[in-house]
Design a protein around this motif. Structure first.
Motif, PDB file in Angstrom:
ATOM      1  N   ILE A 296       0.824  -1.210   0.000  1.00  0.00           N
ATOM      2  CA  ILE A 296       0.000   0.000   0.000  1.00  0.00           C
ATOM      3  C   ILE A 296       0.860   1.263   0.000  1.00  0.00           C
ATOM      4  O   ILE A 296       0.460   2.309  -0.519  1.00  0.00           O
ATOM      5  N   PHE A 297       2.074   1.148   0.537  1.00  0.00           N
ATOM      6  CA  PHE A 297       2.960   2.323   0.576  1.00  0.00           C
ATOM      7  C   PHE A 297       3.437   2.700  -0.823  1.00  0.00           C
ATOM      8  O   PHE A 297       3.822   3.842  -1.054  1.00  0.00           O
ATOM      9  N   SER A 298       3.435   1.742  -1.749  1.00  0.00           N
ATOM     10  CA  SER A 298       3.837   2.080  -3.118  1.00  0.00           C
ATOM     11  C   SER A 298       2.823   3.016  -3.768  1.00  0.00           C
ATOM     12  O   SER A 298       3.189   3.833  -4.621  1.00  0.00           O
ATOM     13  N   PHE A 299       1.558   2.935  -3.383  1.00  0.00           N
ATOM     14  CA  PHE A 299       0.538   3.831  -3.934  1.00  0.00           C
ATOM     15  C   PHE A 299       0.834   5.275  -3.520  1.00  0.00           C
ATOM     16  O   PHE A 299       0.723   6.192  -4.328  1.00  0.00           O
ATOM     17  N   ILE A 300       1.205   5.442  -2.252  1.00  0.00           N
ATOM     18  CA  ILE A 300       1.536   6.778  -1.763  1.00  0.00           C
ATOM     19  C   ILE A 300       2.842   7.267  -2.387  1.00  0.00           C
ATOM     20  O   ILE A 300       2.966   8.431  -2.785  1.00  0.00           O
ATOM     21  N   PHE A 301       3.817   6.358  -2.502  1.00  0.00           N
ATOM     22  CA  PHE A 301       5.102   6.745  -3.095  1.00  0.00           C
ATOM     23  C   PHE A 301       4.928   7.220  -4.526  1.00  0.00           C
ATOM     24  O   PHE A 301       5.465   8.267  -4.917  1.00  0.00           O
ATOM     25  N   PHE A 302       4.201   6.470  -5.332  1.00  0.00           N
ATOM     26  CA  PHE A 302       4.054   6.854  -6.734  1.00  0.00           C
ATOM     27  C   PHE A 302       3.156   8.077  -6.904  1.00  0.00           C
ATOM     28  O   PHE A 302       3.306   8.823  -7.873  1.00  0.00           O
ATOM     29  N   GLY A 303       2.224   8.289  -5.977  1.00  0.00           N
ATOM     30  CA  GLY A 303       1.482   9.545  -5.991  1.00  0.00           C
ATOM     31  C   GLY A 303       2.410  10.722  -5.736  1.00  0.00           C
ATOM     32  O   GLY A 303       2.354  11.749  -6.435  1.00  0.00           O
ATOM     33  N   TRP A 304       3.279  10.570  -4.722  1.00  0.00           N
ATOM     34  CA  TRP A 304       4.278  11.603  -4.419  1.00  0.00           C
ATOM     35  C   TRP A 304       5.227  11.793  -5.590  1.00  0.00           C
ATOM     36  O   TRP A 304       5.543  12.920  -5.976  1.00  0.00           O
ATOM     37  N   LEU A 305       5.687  10.678  -6.184  1.00  0.00           N
ATOM     38  CA  LEU A 305       6.624  10.763  -7.301  1.00  0.00           C
ATOM     39  C   LEU A 305       6.006  11.479  -8.496  1.00  0.00           C
ATOM     40  O   LEU A 305       6.701  12.217  -9.216  1.00  0.00           O
ATOM     41  N   SER A 306       4.704  11.310  -8.699  1.00  0.00           N
ATOM     42  CA  SER A 306       4.056  11.943  -9.849  1.00  0.00           C
ATOM     43  C   SER A 306       4.033  13.460  -9.730  1.00  0.00           C
ATOM     44  O   SER A 306       3.877  14.159 -10.733  1.00  0.00           O
ATOM     45  N   ASP A 307       4.162  13.989  -8.501  1.00  0.00           N
ATOM     46  CA  ASP A 307       4.276  15.445  -8.333  1.00  0.00           C
ATOM     47  C   ASP A 307       5.620  15.957  -8.833  1.00  0.00           C
ATOM     48  O   ASP A 307       5.788  17.160  -9.060  1.00  0.00           O
ATOM     49  N   ARG A 308       6.563  15.045  -9.017  1.00  0.00           N
ATOM     50  CA  ARG A 308       7.914  15.440  -9.436  1.00  0.00           C
ATOM     51  C   ARG A 308       8.236  15.059 -10.873  1.00  0.00           C
ATOM     52  O   ARG A 308       8.875  15.838 -11.587  1.00  0.00           O
ATOM     53  N   VAL A 309       7.805  13.891 -11.317  1.00  0.00           N
ATOM     54  CA  VAL A 309       8.160  13.446 -12.666  1.00  0.00           C
ATOM     55  C   VAL A 309       6.966  13.465 -13.613  1.00  0.00           C
ATOM     56  O   VAL A 309       7.119  13.189 -14.805  1.00  0.00           O
ATOM     57  N   GLY A 310       5.786  13.785 -13.110  1.00  0.00           N
ATOM     58  CA  GLY A 310       4.588  13.778 -13.937  1.00  0.00           C
ATOM     59  C   GLY A 310       3.746  12.537 -13.703  1.00  0.00           C
ATOM     60  O   GLY A 310       4.207  11.551 -13.111  1.00  0.00           O
ATOM     61  N   ARG A 311       2.509  12.583 -14.167  1.00  0.00           N
ATOM     62  CA  ARG A 311       1.577  11.469 -13.943  1.00  0.00           C
ATOM     63  C   ARG A 311       1.772  10.339 -14.953  1.00  0.00           C
ATOM     64  O   ARG A 311       1.573   9.173 -14.627  1.00  0.00           O
ATOM     65  N   ARG A 312       2.147  10.660 -16.202  1.00  0.00           N
ATOM     66  CA  ARG A 312       2.194   9.654 -17.260  1.00  0.00           C
ATOM     67  C   ARG A 312       3.287   8.611 -17.045  1.00  0.00           C
ATOM     68  O   ARG A 312       3.066   7.414 -17.267  1.00  0.00           O
ATOM     69  N   LYS A 313       4.475   9.041 -16.649  1.00  0.00           N
ATOM     70  CA  LYS A 313       5.621   8.132 -16.632  1.00  0.00           C
ATOM     71  C   LYS A 313       5.417   6.915 -15.734  1.00  0.00           C
ATOM     72  O   LYS A 313       5.642   5.773 -16.182  1.00  0.00           O
ATOM     73  N   PRO A 314       5.011   7.091 -14.466  1.00  0.00           N
ATOM     74  CA  PRO A 314       4.826   5.889 -13.638  1.00  0.00           C
ATOM     75  C   PRO A 314       3.777   4.941 -14.204  1.00  0.00           C
ATOM     76  O   PRO A 314       3.942   3.713 -14.135  1.00  0.00           O
ATOM     77  N   ILE A 315       2.708   5.501 -14.771  1.00  0.00           N
ATOM     78  CA  ILE A 315       1.629   4.666 -15.296  1.00  0.00           C
ATOM     79  C   ILE A 315       2.099   3.873 -16.512  1.00  0.00           C
ATOM     80  O   ILE A 315       1.898   2.647 -16.594  1.00  0.00           O
ATOM     81  N   ILE A 316       2.748   4.538 -17.457  1.00  0.00           N
ATOM     82  CA  ILE A 316       3.198   3.866 -18.677  1.00  0.00           C
ATOM     83  C   ILE A 316       4.264   2.817 -18.366  1.00  0.00           C
ATOM     84  O   ILE A 316       4.224   1.692 -18.881  1.00  0.00           O
TER      85      ILE A 316
END
Length: 529
Positions: A296-316
């Protein structure tokens, strides 16, 4: 409000904590209500859809599970309209009341043995009510948090809503395992399984108490004061310039993709361990639930990361890795969880042949002799191959089985080393299974963690609730909600325990292609536009 809603925004840490906590906990409780049905699918099947075939009971139950998802888009239209017209807060208050009442109703509905066909009818009606409620919940919670978030933190703030969805699944497993342990097997099988459903009334009370302390979102408050909220948000969602394309991309590229990944590691993994690999149900639930808690912590991490690298990159990147790793990880779990079954299926494969080897997993009685043989192996969770033949026949490890009765087939399987009993993996194997599941949960977090922020930024403020909720719930409801049913149906039809992944891989491939072609980056978009 910086670049979020306007110049009147005031940072308030206490308010932000309350917004996140109340919204996330409400999401946890509401998804708990929805998931508890999926977690208890086998016992619900025995209670409301009794047959002499556990596979058929499970498929009937998963049909009910899918029906709940099928009604989510209708709930999205209804509550999306109310959310854009009347406000975010009171709309998702209504959804949680409906969900809590419907879930408690499942726990109070008499069995088919008591009231006959009325029992499954009532169950399906309650699942429809749950689907309607959930259709309005996610959009309201996600938008409410996003519209409170300061610039640069939307991904992080809304990731708690994403984590709350998984939290509901974890809570459902904790309550199921804990209740089983407290009441014992006899009471659990008789009526104790109803307790997790009735508990939703307590969760409803807690969630209502917290959400009643919230105020309306600043974005909607500003629109209402200016008189700019949509007059007919449902109509505008389909007629606003470019919005139909945005809704299509959100439905296929986002909602369908991340949902099939999440459900592949939630329900498909659970059924795979229990039904195909014969892992003891309690152990399977602990493995899936424990890995979900760690993941579950990965969901929070990638949400935080998307504020820095953008939303598309983690998803793709997450989609691409799922296409590469999902099947190898499942095969690894197959070898690890029940090596004896794996060895037996390789050393002594079951081959069924006949002129007409049609097998309908929903049929109470198979129409052909060959189909009856397939039905027997399906009940046992034994993988098999089908071949054309002049007459119904079974060979196990190349040895023809002379006695094709149920007892004769079981005796032949036992002779070849097949074991039908529940297995408990040793400590090392359990940790390896935990690790494989955690990898899948991490990939789910990469594709799901940034989603609430992305979708909130993707759609115009005046029609955001409707525009977000409709494609989200069509994508999750029809592509994701039918995954347990479709995957288990494919497994039952083919006799291949890994064949259910075909559906996941096909949908994720389509979602990846859609995102690569049509999904823009949304990170820096203002929310008041």
């Amino acid at each position: 409000m910086s670049d979020t809603v306007g110049s009147d925004y005031v940072m308030d840490a206490r308010r932000d904590r309350l917004v996140i906590t109340a919204s996330a906990l409400g999401t946890v409780f509401e998804w708990y209500d929805f998931y508890i049905y999926g977690v208890l699918a086998p016992i619900i099947g025995r209670t409301f859809f009794p047959t002499d075939n556990p596979t058929v009971e499970l498929l009937y139950t998963l049909t009910g599970f899918a029906i709940g998802f099928a009604f989510r888009p209708i709930g999205a239209m209804l509550f999306g309209y109310l959310g854009d017209r009347l406000g975010r807060k009171y709309t998702f208050l209504a959804t949680i009341i409906l969900m809590g009442a419907a879930t408690a109703g499942v726990g109070l509905t008499p069995s088919a043995a008591s009231i006959g066909v009325a029992a499954p009818i009532i169950l399906i009606l309650l699942r429809i009510a749950q689907g309607l409620a959930l259709g309005g919940e996610y959009g309201g919670a996600a938008i409410y948090v996003a519209e409170h978030a300061p610039a640069g933190k939307r991904g992080f703030y809304t990731s708690f809503i994403q984590a709350g969805v998984i939290g509901g699944f974890i809570l459902s497993l904790i309550v199921v395992v804990g209740t089983q342990w407290i009441v014992g097997k006899a009471v659990w099988d008789a009526w104790g399984w109803r307790i997790p459903f009735i508990l939703s009334l307590l969760l409803l009370a807690i969630s209502l108490w917290m959400r009643l302390m919230l105020r309306e979102s600043p974005v909607f408050t500003a629109m209402k004061a200016a008189g700019t909220q949509a007059q007919n948000p449902l109509k505008e969602a389909f007629t606003a310039p470019g919005n139909k394309k945005r809704m299509f991309v959100a439905m296929i590229g986002i909602a369908a993709g991340f949902t099939v990944i999440a459900y592949t590691v939630m329900f498909q993994a659970l059924y795979f361990l229990q039904s195909s690999l014969h892992v003891a149900p309690g152990i399977a639930q602990l493995l899936v639930g424990g890995s979900a808690l760690a993941g579950i912590f990965s969901f929070i991490f990638f949400g935080w990361l998307s504020d820095r690298v953008g939303r598309r990159k983690p998803i793709i990147i997450g989609y691409a890795l799922v296409l590469l790793l999902a099947l190898p990880l499942y095969q690894f779990m197959g070898k690890t969880a029940n090596p004896a079954l794996q060895d037996a299926s390789i050393r002594a494969p079951v081959v069924v042949s006949g002129l007409d080897c049609r097998f309908d997993p929903f049929a109470k009685v198979q129409p052909t002799a060959c189909g009856k043989l397939l039905d027997h192996f399906s009940k046992r969770g034994i993988p098999y191959e089908k071949r054309e033949g002049a007459a119904p026949a079974v060979a196990i490890g190349g040895v023809a089985v002379r006695d094709l009765s149920a007892d004769g087939l079981d005796a032949a399987l036992t002779t070849q080393g097949y074991d039908f009993g529940a297995v408990t993996p040793d400590w090392r194997s359990a940790m390896l299974l935990f690790g494989a599941l955690l990898v899948l949960w991490t990939l789910s977090g990469a594709t799901y963690g940034p989603v609430a922020a992305l979708l909130s930024e993707y759609f115009p403020a005046r029609i955001r609730y409707s525009s977000l909720s409709i494609p989200y719930h069509i994508g999750t409801g029809y592509f994701g909600g039918f995954l347990p049913l479709v995957s288990q149906y494919i497994v039952a039809r083919t006799g291949n325990p890994y064949a259910g992944l075909w559906y996941t891989l096909a949908v994720v491939a389509l979602a990846l292609l859609t995102c690569l072609i049509a999904l823009p980056e949304t990170r820096d978009r203002p929310l008041d536009a």
